[in-house]
Design an enzyme around this catalytic site. Sequence first.
Site, PDB file in Angstrom:
ATOM      1  N   LYS A  83       5.217  17.647   6.063  1.00 38.49           N
ATOM      2  CA  LYS A  83       4.817  17.798   4.663  1.00 38.49           C
ATOM      3  C   LYS A  83       5.171  19.200   4.182  1.00 38.49           C
ATOM      4  CE  LYS A  83       0.622  17.199   1.805  1.00 38.49           C
ATOM      5  NZ  LYS A  83      -0.810  16.839   1.868  1.00 38.49           N
TER       6      LYS A  83
ATOM      7  N   SER B  99      -2.267  13.179  -0.918  1.00 35.78           N
ATOM      8  CA  SER B  99      -1.115  13.958  -1.346  1.00 35.78           C
ATOM      9  C   SER B  99       0.051  13.910  -0.359  1.00 35.78           C
ATOM     10  CB  SER B  99      -1.536  15.420  -1.538  1.00 35.78           C
ATOM     11  OG  SER B  99      -2.022  15.970  -0.300  1.00 35.78           O
TER      12      SER B  99
ATOM     13  N   SER C  23      -6.084  12.681   2.116  1.00 39.24           N
ATOM     14  CA  SER C  23      -4.663  12.769   1.779  1.00 39.24           C
ATOM     15  C   SER C  23      -3.712  12.328   2.883  1.00 39.24           C
ATOM     16  CB  SER C  23      -4.317  14.204   1.360  1.00 39.24           C
ATOM     17  OG  SER C  23      -4.877  14.484   0.103  1.00 39.24           O
TER      18      SER C  23
END
Length: 713
Positions: A347, A421, A445
Amino acid sequence: MRFTVLGAGAIGGTVGSHLSRSGHDVLFCDADPEHVAAVQSHGLRITGPVGEFTVRAPAVLPSDLPELIDGVVLVAVKGHHTAAAAEVLRDRLASTALVVSMQNGLTTDLLSEVVGRERLLACFVNFGADVLEPGVVMQGNVGTFRIGELDGRMTDRLREIADALPYAEPTDNILGYLWAKEAYGAMLFAGAVSDLSIADSLEDPRFRPLMLAIAREVLAQAPVTPMPFDGFDPEDLLGSLTRLVAFNRGSAKSHSGIYRDLAVRNRRTEVEIQLDPLTGPLTGYVAELIRAIERGERVCEVANLELLAAYERLERLGRPLHAVVAALPAPQRAKAGPLHGMPVAVKDIIDVAGSPRGNGNPHDMAGPPAGSDAPAVAALRAAGADVFALASLLEYAAGAPHPDLPEAMNPARPDRTAGGSSGGSAALVAAGVCPAALGTDTGGSIRIPAAYCGIVGLKPTSGLVSAEGVTPLSPTLDHVGVLAASVADAAAVLAALTGPGAPPLEEAPARPYRLGVLTDQLADPRLDPELAAITRAALDRLVVAGLVLADSDGAVLTELAGCLEDILLVEAWQVHGRAISGPDADPELFGATTLRLLRSAADVEPRRREAALARRAELLPAAEGLLDGVDVLVGPATPYAAPERTPPVDTPEGEIEGIFSGPYNVTGQPAIVVPCGLTAEGLPVGLQLAARCGDDAGLLRVAAAVEAALAAP
């Protein structure tokens, strides 16, 4: 005819020997003193299935070439030696001398700058040959051999030279053959990063999409019509693979010259001549891996080819889903380890050395590169993983995408969000691009995108995985974790991140696992009825599989969830407030929705965070007590299936998205989502399990049993 052969190796030595054997006047020239000395002493011997013979012909080093060279010069040096070969010929050619390139790659421009385009012809040679030792060349087969004028004319000099060369035929489209060889050669370069034979690398179904994509990428750049040869047909690439496998299995040369340069001779390849002039991502990834092997950072092994296959999936599957921030070519890693060769995405909120920490924000994505890896990334590399891509995310993991960046979409339904996210990480794993990716989780997330996309999402115990080198949102609630294709993959990655070996997931328990079913969550009116039914059906299947279920009242988790907002908002403002209202603030760098969410945090007084932390401390013993008599808690992962777009947290849909995941960020307990079914619209549904703090291994063992039970027919 008189021939001077520059480069008396595999191709030059074979062709020159046949010419000499046919009665032509041949002078061999090579830069290898041992090879030249052997030819001078014993002649040049051709061996292999095509024939066995030795020719006696003069051989010299480049410095001993005659001052004036007449006849035909056959340039058969490696592509990266073309400029040096051209300099050898400078001012040495008689007015009637001709030059023929017999090289791989598009080298004619380099040669023509020195010898003149008017005297230059080119060959396409596709028989297999290798130098076995000084003075000995193995000819492995007979393949296509074409010679042509660069402008396509069929001239008398072309026909005369073609008549003399062994196996050669004249063509009016030599550039078409050379471009076809560029495509085939790029496939050979890809195969050479492994230790597989040519035939095996082309035949293995794992690598067929890669090989086809590489060929298409190269052929799309051809300014001429590429020509078919020896089973390779630009109009039938899929069939070409089968035919090329048969062609190469019939050759005594099992591996390419590229592989031999890398693994046997430990010398430079022709990558700069054959691949560097090309455009397109795949040949670029191949070139970077070749160079890493040349530098000694990698060895030729199948793991490299598997990495190239992951890059192909990244381009074909990941980019259309807006899941990719950047590919990381030829990543540094340990040469061995428990994750050896596993492609892992990260990420883009976690430091990866050499890349900006992009945070889902265009300004940050254009910022300076990180000077070092975050500890989590360093641990992956130390375990042998290939950190090969940066995955997209919602801006600053705060709950909304930046308006200038597209949101990651769901492989199960590309018209739906992958979630947030860590949506890019989830999409890459769910699309089959890679088996695992790193994500972060402040209120769900990791687990929410995992549920939306139908994969495994693991939030470890708070603090188990270092969050150093990660942009914080709420340090109290932030977790670094794993999105994975299976529980086993998640366990393996977590073990690499934390040190101890992966727990034995298939170890038979001393008694059936007991799961505490959070009945209040299943009865929550905010839970979509279809998801509730799918979750109950999954629980019924667990009972059939021998797991034991017991009802649990999770009301305390709901109370703990009420602590999350005040903790998160106060800490988010502490992290980002100065960028919004400080002396050097530039709030316009934030997307409008993220800015609105963060500005709302400015109004939350710090004492509310302190009160929330105090209330958490009061409730934690009761939350811990929920696990008395059971191994894990189980309930729904999300209240609804993947929506079209991630709802901002200050909307009605956004307010409830994390009602089941958020409590475990407050308690710090390890929690994992495993897929448990599909809605009528084909959207994945997840089941969430949670264990005591520190019992990540126990959680993974139960999750593996649940995964197996739900996968059973």
